[in-house]
Design an enzyme around this catalytic site. Sequence first.
Site, PDB file in Angstrom:
ATOM      1  N   GLU A   1       0.728  -1.103   0.011  1.00 40.27           N
ATOM      2  CA  GLU A   1      -0.084  -0.202  -0.020  1.00 40.27           C
ATOM      3  C   GLU A   1       0.991   1.163  -0.102  1.00 40.27           C
ATOM      4  O   GLU A   1       1.861   1.454   0.917  1.00 40.27           O
ATOM      5  CB  GLU A   1      -0.882   0.067   1.463  1.00 40.27           C
ATOM      6  CG  GLU A   1      -1.988   1.117   1.148  1.00 40.27           C
ATOM      7  CD  GLU A   1      -2.601   1.184   2.505  1.00 40.27           C
ATOM      8  OE1 GLU A   1      -2.772   0.041   3.406  1.00 40.27           O
ATOM      9  OE2 GLU A   1      -3.577   2.249   2.680  1.00 40.27           O
TER      10      GLU A   1
ATOM     11  N   ARG B   1       5.191 -13.061   9.291  1.00 39.45           N
ATOM     12  CA  ARG B   1       5.848 -11.660   9.015  1.00 39.45           C
ATOM     13  C   ARG B   1       7.294 -11.665   9.707  1.00 39.45           C
ATOM     14  O   ARG B   1       7.540 -12.324  10.772  1.00 39.45           O
ATOM     15  CB  ARG B   1       4.932 -10.629   9.450  1.00 39.45           C
ATOM     16  CG  ARG B   1       4.781 -10.637  10.951  1.00 39.45           C
ATOM     17  CD  ARG B   1       4.237  -9.170  11.148  1.00 39.45           C
ATOM     18  NE  ARG B   1       3.133  -8.783  10.238  1.00 39.45           N
ATOM     19  CZ  ARG B   1       2.963  -7.673   9.465  1.00 39.45           C
ATOM     20  NH1 ARG B   1       4.078  -6.688   9.638  1.00 39.45           N
ATOM     21  NH2 ARG B   1       1.977  -7.437   8.585  1.00 39.45           N
TER      22      ARG B   1
ATOM     23  N   LYS C   1       4.202   0.885   9.408  1.00 40.42           N
ATOM     24  CA  LYS C   1       4.371   2.027   8.907  1.00 40.42           C
ATOM     25  C   LYS C   1       3.661   3.122   9.647  1.00 40.42           C
ATOM     26  O   LYS C   1       4.068   4.134   9.601  1.00 40.42           O
ATOM     27  CB  LYS C   1       3.435   1.796   7.505  1.00 40.42           C
ATOM     28  CG  LYS C   1       4.555   1.323   6.390  1.00 40.42           C
ATOM     29  CD  LYS C   1       4.088   1.226   4.926  1.00 40.42           C
ATOM     30  CE  LYS C   1       2.922   0.039   4.799  1.00 40.42           C
ATOM     31  NZ  LYS C   1       2.452  -0.230   3.708  1.00 40.42           N
TER      32      LYS C   1
HETATM   33  P1  ATP Z   1       2.783  -2.466   8.126  1.00 41.01           P
HETATM   34  O1  ATP Z   1       1.923  -3.250   8.874  1.00 41.01           O
HETATM   35  O2  ATP Z   1       4.159  -2.516   8.411  1.00 41.01           O
HETATM   36  O3  ATP Z   1       2.579  -1.025   7.737  1.00 41.01           O
HETATM   37  P2  ATP Z   1       1.486  -3.482   5.792  1.00 41.01           P
HETATM   38  O4  ATP Z   1       1.503  -5.097   5.955  1.00 41.01           O
HETATM   39  O5  ATP Z   1       0.322  -2.909   5.912  1.00 41.01           O
HETATM   40  O6  ATP Z   1       2.937  -3.069   6.557  1.00 41.01           O
HETATM   41  P3  ATP Z   1       1.877  -3.527   3.131  1.00 41.01           P
HETATM   42  O7  ATP Z   1       2.126  -2.375   2.206  1.00 41.01           O
HETATM   43  O8  ATP Z   1       0.350  -3.817   2.965  1.00 41.01           O
HETATM   44  O9  ATP Z   1       2.229  -3.148   4.317  1.00 41.01           O
HETATM   45  O10 ATP Z   1       2.628  -4.784   2.668  1.00 41.01           O
HETATM   46  C1  ATP Z   1       3.073  -5.153   1.543  1.00 41.01           C
HETATM   47  C2  ATP Z   1       3.362  -6.548   1.518  1.00 41.01           C
HETATM   48  O11 ATP Z   1       4.615  -6.829   2.477  1.00 41.01           O
HETATM   49  C3  ATP Z   1       2.423  -7.510   2.058  1.00 41.01           C
HETATM   50  O12 ATP Z   1       2.330  -8.690   1.355  1.00 41.01           O
HETATM   51  C4  ATP Z   1       2.764  -7.787   3.282  1.00 41.01           C
HETATM   52  O13 ATP Z   1       2.044  -9.037   3.813  1.00 41.01           O
HETATM   53  C5  ATP Z   1       4.159  -7.881   3.507  1.00 41.01           C
HETATM   54  N1  ATP Z   1       4.933  -7.550   4.529  1.00 41.01           N
HETATM   55  C6  ATP Z   1       4.476  -6.469   5.077  1.00 41.01           C
HETATM   56  N2  ATP Z   1       5.224  -6.406   6.592  1.00 41.01           N
HETATM   57  C7  ATP Z   1       5.871  -7.560   6.560  1.00 41.01           C
HETATM   58  C8  ATP Z   1       6.839  -8.043   7.243  1.00 41.01           C
HETATM   59  N3  ATP Z   1       7.116  -7.571   8.666  1.00 41.01           N
HETATM   60  N4  ATP Z   1       7.430  -9.279   7.163  1.00 41.01           N
HETATM   61  C9  ATP Z   1       7.187  -9.744   6.000  1.00 41.01           C
HETATM   62  N5  ATP Z   1       6.238  -9.192   5.009  1.00 41.01           N
HETATM   63  C10 ATP Z   1       5.586  -8.086   5.373  1.00 41.01           C
HETATM   64 MG    MG Z   2      -1.452  -3.315   4.684  1.00 38.74          MG
END
Ligand code: ATP
Ligand code: MG
Length: 559
Positions: free
Chosen positions: A40, A264, A274
Site C-alpha cells: 500500500e 511476518r 508504517k
Molecule cells: P505495516 O503493517 O508494516 O504497515 P503492511 O502489511 O500494512 O505493513 P503493506 O504495504 O500492505 O504493508 O505490505 C505489502 C506486503 O508486504 C504485504 O504482502 C505484506 O504481507 C508484506 N509485509 C509487510 N510487513 C511485513 C513483514 N514484517 N514481514 C514480511 N512481510 C511483510
Molecule cells: Mg497493509
Amino acid sequence: MHSENAKNEPGESRNFIEEIIEDDLRSGKHTSIQTRFPPEPNGYLHIGHAKAICLNFGLAEKYGGKCNLRYDDTNPSAEEQEYVDSILADIRWLGFEPANVLFTSDYFQQLYEWAVQLIRDGKAYVDFSTSEEIAKLKGTPTTPGTPSKFRDSTPEDNLAFFEKMKNGEYPDGHCVLRAKIDLASPNMHLRDPYLYRIKRAHHHRTGNDWAIYPMYDWAHGQSDSIEHITHSICTLEFVPHRALYDWCIEQLGIFPSKQYEFARLNLNYTVMSKRKLLQLVNEGYVNGWDDPRMPTISGLRRRGYTPASLREFAKRVGVAKRENIIDVGLLEFCVREDLNKTALRRFAVLDPLKVVITNYPEGKIEWLETENNPEDQDAGNRELAFSRELYIERDDFMENPPPKYFRLSPGGMVRLKSAFIIECTDVKKDASGEITAVHCRYVPESRSGQDTSGLKVKGVIHWLSAAHTRRAEVRLYDRLFQVEDPAAEEDFKKAINPDSLQILANAQVEPALTGAVAGEHFQFTRLGYFCADPDSTAELPVFNRTVTLRDSWAKMAGK
Ligand code: ATP
Ligand code: MG
C-alpha cells in the site's frame, strides 16, 4: 531465535512455499508461476517488506516465473506519489525488476462491475445500518449474528442503492455494500463482510472519479485473479481472510488464484508498522524516512547496508509458518560479511590526540605502504605519510592503565599499524589537566615488514600524520529503542534511546576520503564499516557508521 529457520538454507532444503510450487508444477496444475508484491503506497518500505520482496521476486526468479509490483491503492486518503516512487526505487535497489508495474485502482471499474454481478445474483446487499449497529448485529465468535433489516432487500433495490452510492448521492458513511454469506459462520470474516464504502477523497490516480472504494477483501483476490497470480503470498494475519478470498473468486467464476501465508518478519529493538514509523518521522524523533536509524530500506541504504546483505539476510531468516522474532544481530552479521569482502580499508581517527615523535626529524616525511583490503588482493596497496606529529585515538592512550592494557601508556610501547613501534615518554596537559599531547620516541628499525628491532609488543593502533589529514564529520549510531519489543510498550516512543546518534565533528581521515561519493563503503581500521552520507560536501565529507567490527552475534550463535 533464528535457529528454527536456519534449516532453509538454499540447496539444503526447500521452504514450504517452494514445496507447494514444485508440487503444482509437477502435477501440471500450473505450467509457470506468477507472484506479486502488493504494497500500500502509504509509507516507505521497511526491512519486513524487503523480506516479502525477496520472497516473491526470488520465487519467480527461481522457477522461471514472473513477479508483478502491484500498488494496493484502495485507500485514497493515506496514499501519495512520493511513496509510489520510493517503493519502485527500493525494489530496484534490492536488485529486482517487476514484470509489470500495476495499480489496484486500474481495476476499479472491473471490481465495480463484479460487485453489480454479485448483487444481481442476490449475494450482496446495501446496508443503511450505522457501523455500530452492524458491529452489534455481527454477534461474537461464539454467538451467531442477527440479520440487519436490509439483508433481504431485492436485487433490484440493491442495484439502485449501489448505483446511488457510486454516483455520490449519499453522504460518506451513509451505507455500505456487504456480501451476503453466513451470519452464523465461526469465521467472523464471513459474517457478511463489507465490500464497498462511500468516501469522498482525492485519489492519487483516479482523482475524484469515484465516491466509493472497494475494501481490501473485495479488491485483493480479484486483483490477483485478473493478473493470473498463481501463488498469492501474504503474512499470517490474513489466514482468516482466506475463506473470503476463495468465496469471492468462486462466486465470480474467475481465475482461481490461491493465497498462502508465512510469518511476518519481526526484529527485536525495532518497530516495523508504517503507522509507527510515520509517527517517528512526523514527530521529529528521526530526521526523515531515510534516517540511518530507521528500519526502512532507504534508512538502511543510507546507513550503509548493501542490497546483497539484505538479500542474504532474507535468505537466512527463511520462510516460517509460525511467528518468531529475529535478532537484529543477524542483520549486522550479514552486512559485515559482505563489506568485509568489498570495503576498502582506510585510517580515520574519530577523537584525535596529538602524538609528537621527539626523535623523528622535523620536516621529514616517509611514505609507508599499507593494504587496501587484505580480503581482496586486487584491491592493491596505498601509501600513508609518516611524520613527526601524528594523531591517534584519544581512547588508545591511558595515563593510568589497568593491568593487561596493551595500547599506549606512559613508559609503554605500542605498534603503529603498518609503521613503527613507539614508546611513550611524556604526557602534556593544559591548565585544566586535560591531556593535550603525548610525547613518544620511535624505534627506527621496527618499520613494519622490515622489523629488525627484536621487540615484541602486544598492541597495534591506527594513526594519521597530522599534516596529512582532512577533517570529516562522523555519525555513530546506537539502537533507536532501548527495549527488545518496543511495540509491546504502552507508548513505544517512551522506549526511544536518547543517545542513538552521536555526531563527531572533528574526526580526521586520510586525504583520499575527501572525495568520497555518497553511498561509498569503507572499513575504518579498528572502528567499523562506514558509508559516505549524501550530506557530504567537497569540503567536509560525512560518514555514517554502518556497524562496528565486533561480531557479538556470531560468537553468541556459535558461528
Ligand atoms: P505495516 O503493517 O508494516 O504497515 P503492511 O502489511 O500494512 O505493513 P503493506 O504495504 O500492505 O504493508 O505490505 C505489502 C506486503 O508486504 C504485504 O504482502 C505484506 O504481507 C508484506 N509485509 C509487510 N510487513 C511485513 C513483514 N514484517 N514481514 C514480511 N512481510 C511483510
Ligand atoms: Mg497493509
